[in-house]
Design a protein around this motif. Structure first.
Motif, short mmCIF file in Angstrom:
data_model
loop_
_atom_site.label_atom_id
_atom_site.label_comp_id
_atom_site.label_asym_id
_atom_site.label_seq_id
_atom_site.Cartn_x
_atom_site.Cartn_y
_atom_site.Cartn_z
N VAL A 28 0.85 -1.18 0.00
CA VAL A 28 0.00 0.00 0.00
C VAL A 28 0.89 1.24 0.00
O VAL A 28 1.79 1.35 0.82
CB VAL A 28 -0.93 0.00 1.24
CG1 VAL A 28 -1.70 1.30 1.35
CG2 VAL A 28 -1.88 -1.18 1.20
N THR A 29 0.61 2.13 -0.94
CA THR A 29 1.33 3.39 -1.03
C THR A 29 0.32 4.52 -0.98
O THR A 29 -0.66 4.50 -1.74
CB THR A 29 2.13 3.46 -2.35
OG1 THR A 29 3.00 2.33 -2.42
CG2 THR A 29 2.94 4.73 -2.44
N PRO A 30 0.51 5.51 -0.09
CA PRO A 30 -0.45 6.62 -0.02
C PRO A 30 -0.57 7.34 -1.37
O PRO A 30 0.41 7.48 -2.10
CB PRO A 30 0.16 7.56 1.02
CG PRO A 30 1.07 6.69 1.83
CD PRO A 30 1.59 5.66 0.88
N ARG A 31 -1.79 7.75 -1.68
CA ARG A 31 -2.05 8.51 -2.91
C ARG A 31 -2.66 9.86 -2.54
O ARG A 31 -3.48 9.94 -1.64
CB ARG A 31 -3.01 7.75 -3.82
CG ARG A 31 -2.40 6.48 -4.35
CD ARG A 31 -3.26 5.89 -5.41
NE ARG A 31 -2.72 4.59 -5.81
CZ ARG A 31 -3.37 3.73 -6.53
NH1 ARG A 31 -4.59 3.98 -6.92
NH2 ARG A 31 -2.81 2.58 -6.85
N ARG A 32 -2.27 10.86 -3.27
CA ARG A 32 -2.79 12.21 -3.06
C ARG A 32 -3.75 12.56 -4.19
O ARG A 32 -3.45 12.37 -5.36
CB ARG A 32 -1.65 13.21 -3.03
CG ARG A 32 -2.09 14.65 -2.78
CD ARG A 32 -0.93 15.62 -2.78
NE ARG A 32 0.02 15.33 -1.73
CZ ARG A 32 -0.06 15.79 -0.48
NH1 ARG A 32 -1.09 16.54 -0.13
NH2 ARG A 32 0.86 15.48 0.41
N GLY A 33 -4.92 13.07 -3.81
CA GLY A 33 -5.91 13.46 -4.80
C GLY A 33 -5.44 14.64 -5.65
O GLY A 33 -4.64 15.46 -5.20
N LYS A 34 -6.00 14.70 -6.88
CA LYS A 34 -5.55 15.74 -7.83
C LYS A 34 -6.70 16.46 -8.52
O LYS A 34 -6.46 17.27 -9.40
CB LYS A 34 -4.68 15.08 -8.91
CG LYS A 34 -3.46 14.39 -8.39
CD LYS A 34 -2.72 13.70 -9.54
CE LYS A 34 -1.72 12.74 -8.99
NZ LYS A 34 -1.85 11.39 -9.44
N SER A 35 -7.94 16.15 -8.17
CA SER A 35 -9.05 16.73 -8.94
C SER A 35 -10.22 17.03 -8.00
O SER A 35 -10.05 17.08 -6.79
CB SER A 35 -9.50 15.74 -10.02
OG SER A 35 -10.17 14.63 -9.43
N ASP A 36 -11.40 17.20 -8.58
CA ASP A 36 -12.63 17.40 -7.80
C ASP A 36 -13.46 16.12 -7.73
O ASP A 36 -14.53 16.12 -7.13
CB ASP A 36 -13.48 18.52 -8.41
CG ASP A 36 -12.84 19.88 -8.25
OD1 ASP A 36 -12.12 20.08 -7.26
OD2 ASP A 36 -13.05 20.74 -9.13
N ALA A 37 -12.98 15.03 -8.36
CA ALA A 37 -13.73 13.76 -8.39
C ALA A 37 -13.69 13.10 -7.01
O ALA A 37 -12.73 13.25 -6.24
CB ALA A 37 -13.13 12.83 -9.44
N ALA A 38 -14.73 12.33 -6.70
CA ALA A 38 -14.79 11.59 -5.44
C ALA A 38 -13.57 10.69 -5.30
O ALA A 38 -13.16 10.03 -6.26
CB ALA A 38 -16.07 10.77 -5.37
#
Length: 113
Positions: free
Chosen positions: A33-43
């Protein structure tokens, strides 16, 4: 025996870089598991949102890998990788898992009498 269905690692940002779940008996990497950072307005992809996508297993029809099958006496090892230059009080890493009795070949394991 137990078939893993889901394994989700949990650790605290910003220091957490990854988590691994290994079968100590075979050395097999079961989940990373690798943390992911959001990049948009999508859920689930909101800008600035951090999340840890779990490993999921199932059928090819569902687009998933076959589940690992573990004995009830399996030895698992959890490895957390952290950036030690990021201070965080209470550094930790844990796993939450879901599984089902059976080996996928009709053996459903222990049953109540």
């Amino acid at each position: 025996k137990v078939r893993l269905i889901m394994a989700g690692g949990h650790c605290h940002s910003p220091a957490c870089l990854s988590l691994q779940l290994r079968d100590r008996d075979t050395g097999e990497l079961l989940c990373e598991v690798t943390p992911r950072r959001g990049k948009s307005d999508a859920a689930w992809d909101e800008a600035g949102y951090l999340w840890l996508p779990p490993c999921q297993w199932g059928s090819a029809e569902e687009g998933l890998r076959p589940p690992p099958v573990l004995g009830l006496d399996a030895n698992l090892t959890a490895i957390k990788v952290a950036n030690a230059t990021e201070y965080h009080f209470g550094v930790m890493g844990i796993w939450q898992m879901r599984g089902a009795y059976g080996d996928g070949d009709g053996d459903v394991g222990p049953r109540a009498a």
